[in-house]
Design a protein around this motif. Structure first.
Motif, PDB file in Angstrom:
ATOM      1  N   THR A  44       0.822  -1.444   0.017  1.00 20.82           N
ATOM      2  CA  THR A  44      -0.051  -0.020  -0.011  1.00 20.82           C
ATOM      3  C   THR A  44       0.813   1.281  -0.105  1.00 20.82           C
ATOM      4  O   THR A  44       0.235   2.547  -0.140  1.00 20.82           O
ATOM      5  CB  THR A  44      -0.814  -0.297   1.152  1.00 20.82           C
ATOM      6  N   ASN A  45       2.084   1.101   0.204  1.00 16.52           N
ATOM      7  CA  ASN A  45       3.145   2.274  -0.150  1.00 16.52           C
ATOM      8  C   ASN A  45       3.243   2.575  -1.460  1.00 16.52           C
ATOM      9  O   ASN A  45       3.083   1.810  -2.343  1.00 16.52           O
ATOM     10  CB  ASN A  45       4.456   2.003   0.474  1.00 16.52           C
ATOM     11  N   ALA A  46       3.376   3.942  -1.763  1.00 14.41           N
ATOM     12  CA  ALA A  46       3.475   4.514  -3.074  1.00 14.41           C
ATOM     13  C   ALA A  46       4.207   5.887  -3.208  1.00 14.41           C
ATOM     14  O   ALA A  46       4.153   6.505  -2.459  1.00 14.41           O
ATOM     15  CB  ALA A  46       2.054   4.688  -3.792  1.00 14.41           C
ATOM     16  N   ALA A  47       5.025   6.094  -4.244  1.00 13.28           N
ATOM     17  CA  ALA A  47       5.650   7.139  -4.415  1.00 13.28           C
ATOM     18  C   ALA A  47       5.537   7.650  -5.925  1.00 13.28           C
ATOM     19  O   ALA A  47       5.349   6.653  -6.754  1.00 13.28           O
ATOM     20  CB  ALA A  47       7.148   6.695  -4.224  1.00 13.28           C
ATOM     21  N   ILE A  48       5.554   9.033  -5.915  1.00 18.76           N
ATOM     22  CA  ILE A  48       5.109   9.576  -7.407  1.00 18.76           C
ATOM     23  C   ILE A  48       6.543   9.961  -8.089  1.00 18.76           C
ATOM     24  O   ILE A  48       7.293  10.236  -7.273  1.00 18.76           O
ATOM     25  CB  ILE A  48       4.333  10.848  -7.087  1.00 18.76           C
ATOM     26  N   ASN A  49       6.601   9.123  -9.120  1.00 12.13           N
ATOM     27  CA  ASN A  49       8.086   9.359  -9.824  1.00 12.13           C
ATOM     28  C   ASN A  49       7.504  10.278 -10.891  1.00 12.13           C
ATOM     29  O   ASN A  49       6.841  10.242 -11.913  1.00 12.13           O
ATOM     30  CB  ASN A  49       8.115   8.010 -10.586  1.00 12.13           C
ATOM     31  N   GLY A  50       7.953  11.662 -10.621  1.00 10.27           N
ATOM     32  CA  GLY A  50       7.504  12.789 -11.484  1.00 10.27           C
ATOM     33  C   GLY A  50       6.743  14.035 -10.759  1.00 10.27           C
ATOM     34  O   GLY A  50       6.840  13.945  -9.384  1.00 10.27           O
ATOM     35  N   ASP A  51       6.005  14.631 -11.434  1.00 14.34           N
ATOM     36  CA  ASP A  51       5.490  16.097 -10.873  1.00 14.34           C
ATOM     37  C   ASP A  51       4.022  15.370 -10.302  1.00 14.34           C
ATOM     38  O   ASP A  51       3.450  14.638 -10.793  1.00 14.34           O
ATOM     39  CB  ASP A  51       5.143  16.827 -11.954  1.00 14.34           C
ATOM     40  N   GLY A  52       3.698  16.000  -9.047  1.00 15.07           N
ATOM     41  CA  GLY A  52       2.397  15.837  -8.755  1.00 15.07           C
ATOM     42  C   GLY A  52       2.609  15.580  -6.917  1.00 15.07           C
ATOM     43  O   GLY A  52       3.535  15.166  -6.420  1.00 15.07           O
TER      44      GLY A  52
END
Length: 470
Positions: free
Chosen positions: A81-89
């Motif tokens: 359930t962990n998540a990282a945004i790779n890029g803008d946002g």
């Protein structure tokens, strides 16, 4: 007034370097904080209005410079359930106000964060380590359609995933041109055929050919000796009850020399009660002639679909008239070609039904969907995570816990991933570089000491003035 001005200027220099040191200390303190964005310091000179040939260097003021749009390193956590945004946002989140479970009250305001260490709480909400609740839009697991138009706090419950009745069986197989049945003998032409009119007490042929379309228990041995197995598949009814469907093929006729040529014809039978005796039905003919041309291509039924008639297998009713099960071949996946084994080569038998299931695990896809894996083998999207972008992301207002608030300067949020992607099982780390902060700290310390030296020098000059007066 030059000496006194030097004193006040040095004081502003000390204040500015103190402000810079405060930011440096905060950056270092949060160098291990997930999603933290360091705060740099910029300096601006303050020059008094004076004649061109009397301008002076002036004093200094310090300001914060945000780095909200600078991405930190991604760290694999192996937590689904962990998540990282790779890029803008930024993730769209909210704060809890009161209540528990389904009665939890939220602030109903959109906040934004890069901290993606989300995990389930006891009530099924996805909350990160700073206590912010993830927002998004729910997806209907049956239809796959997004529910609503505005993001809301996501709550994933372990409700049972409903069963789906089987309506189609995708069948891919090759039928041998010469089936090696128990009765088949190459020296006896036609011995490989069903010969429904001979040796059967009840004709199992199609009703169109004058048969009953059934194999009764007393004819079971004869039928098995004149047919070959075609594989089996488990189907489900509307309640998710499983029933095994066994297929069996029997060749009815061989192609005759033309013109007009008569195609090879087969009948497909479904096992209804393999332990039947007497007049009880053991196998049921689908009551359709399946034909192939001399290239092995299926020519009938023209649609490529074979409908299973209503029947009862093991006490379970399948393929009701209101929702019949179709065996789908698309006219190409079922062929008749030579095969030395003389048996059906069933390459694939798949159906579209399933029993009810419960949620086993949740993961996050690159498109920002919360994907649920259920105990019945179904993998379906449950929600779409809300991600917002800003034209001026560095103008967002900082809040506790790595959250940000929209400002007039940042502009309105643009909802959507854009060119970014979500990386499940990862968390974005702080974008603080310890080595760089230590370098800035040394420079800041030297600048601060230099300003204290200016004050000491100005003090000595003032002492000399006072000594003159004495």
């Amino acid at each position: 007034m030059g000496v006194f001005s030097a004193l006040t200027t040095a004081v502003t220099g000390m204040q500015a370097q103190s402000y810079a040191l405060e930011n440096i200390s905060g950056n270092i303190a949060n160098s291990r904080t997930a999603g933290f964005k360091r705060v740099d310091t910029s300096f601006s000179d303050l020059v008094p209005d004076s004649a061109l040939n009397r301008q002076i260097a002036g004093s200094v003021a310090s300001y914060s410079r945000a780095t909200n749009t600078i991405q930190g390193d991604l760290n694999a956590t192996r937590i689904d359930t962990n998540a990282a945004i790779n890029g803008d946002g930024f993730f769209v989140v909210d704060q809890r106000q009161s209540g528990v479970g389904a009665s939890t009250q939220f602030a109903n305001s959109n906040l934004y964060t890069r901290r993606g260490d989300f995990d389930f709480d006891a009530d099924g909400y996805l909350v990160n380590g700073a206590g912010y609740y993830l927002k998004g839009q729910k997806i209907d697991p049956v239809t796959g359609q997004i529910i609503g138009s505005q993001p809301d706090v996501l709550r994933i419950t372990k409700d049972q995933f409903p069963a789906k009745a089987t309506t189609q069986i995708e069948y891919s197989a090759n039928i041998p041109a010469y089936p090696k049945t128990n009765n088949a003998n190459t020296s006896t032409p036609g011995s490989e055929l069903l010969n429904a009119g001979t040796g059967f007490g009840t004709n199992p042929g199609t009703t169109a050919s004058g048969g009953t379309g059934t194999v009764v228990g007393s004819d079971l041995t004869t039928f098995l000796n004149r047919s070959i197995p075609g594989g089996s598949v488990t189907v489900y009814d509307t309640l998710g009850k499983a029933t095994s469907v066994e297929l069996r093929w029997a060749k009815v006729s061989n192609a005759a020399a033309g013109p007009p040529a008569v195609a090879d014809t087969w009948n497909l039978f479904i096992a209804e009660n393999t332990g039947a005796t007497g007049t009880t039905v053991a196998y049921r003919n689908v009551d359709t002639d399946i034909t192939f041309d001399n290239t092995g291509k299926m020519t009938s039924p023209a649609s490529g679909n074979i409908t299973i008639p209503p029947m009862t297998i093991g006490g379970n009713a399948i393929s009701p008239a209101s929702a019949p099960i179709s065996i789908v071949t698309n006219g190409t996946s079922l062929t008749q070609n030579g095969d030395t084994s003389g048996q059906i080569d069933a390459r694939s038998i798949r159906q579209n039904g399933y029993t009810a299931g419960t949620l086993d695990r949740v993961s996050i896809s690159n498109e920002g969907q919360v994907i649920g894996t259920f105990s019945n083998g179904q993998v379906v999207p449950l929600a779409q995570i809300a991600v917002a972008r800003f034209n001026a992301g560095n103008a967002l207002k900082r809040l506790d816990g790595g959250a940000f608030e929209e400002t007039i300067e940042s502009g309105a949020p643009i909802v959507g991933l854009g060119t970014a992607a979500l990386i499940g099982g990862n968390v974005e780390q702080s974008n603080t570089d310890i080595a760089d902060e230590f370098s800035k700290m040394i420079v800041t310390q030297q600048a601060y000491s230099a300003n204290t030296k200016v004050i000491s020098t100005a003090q000595e000059m003032l002492r000399d003035v006072f000594n003159i007066i004495r």
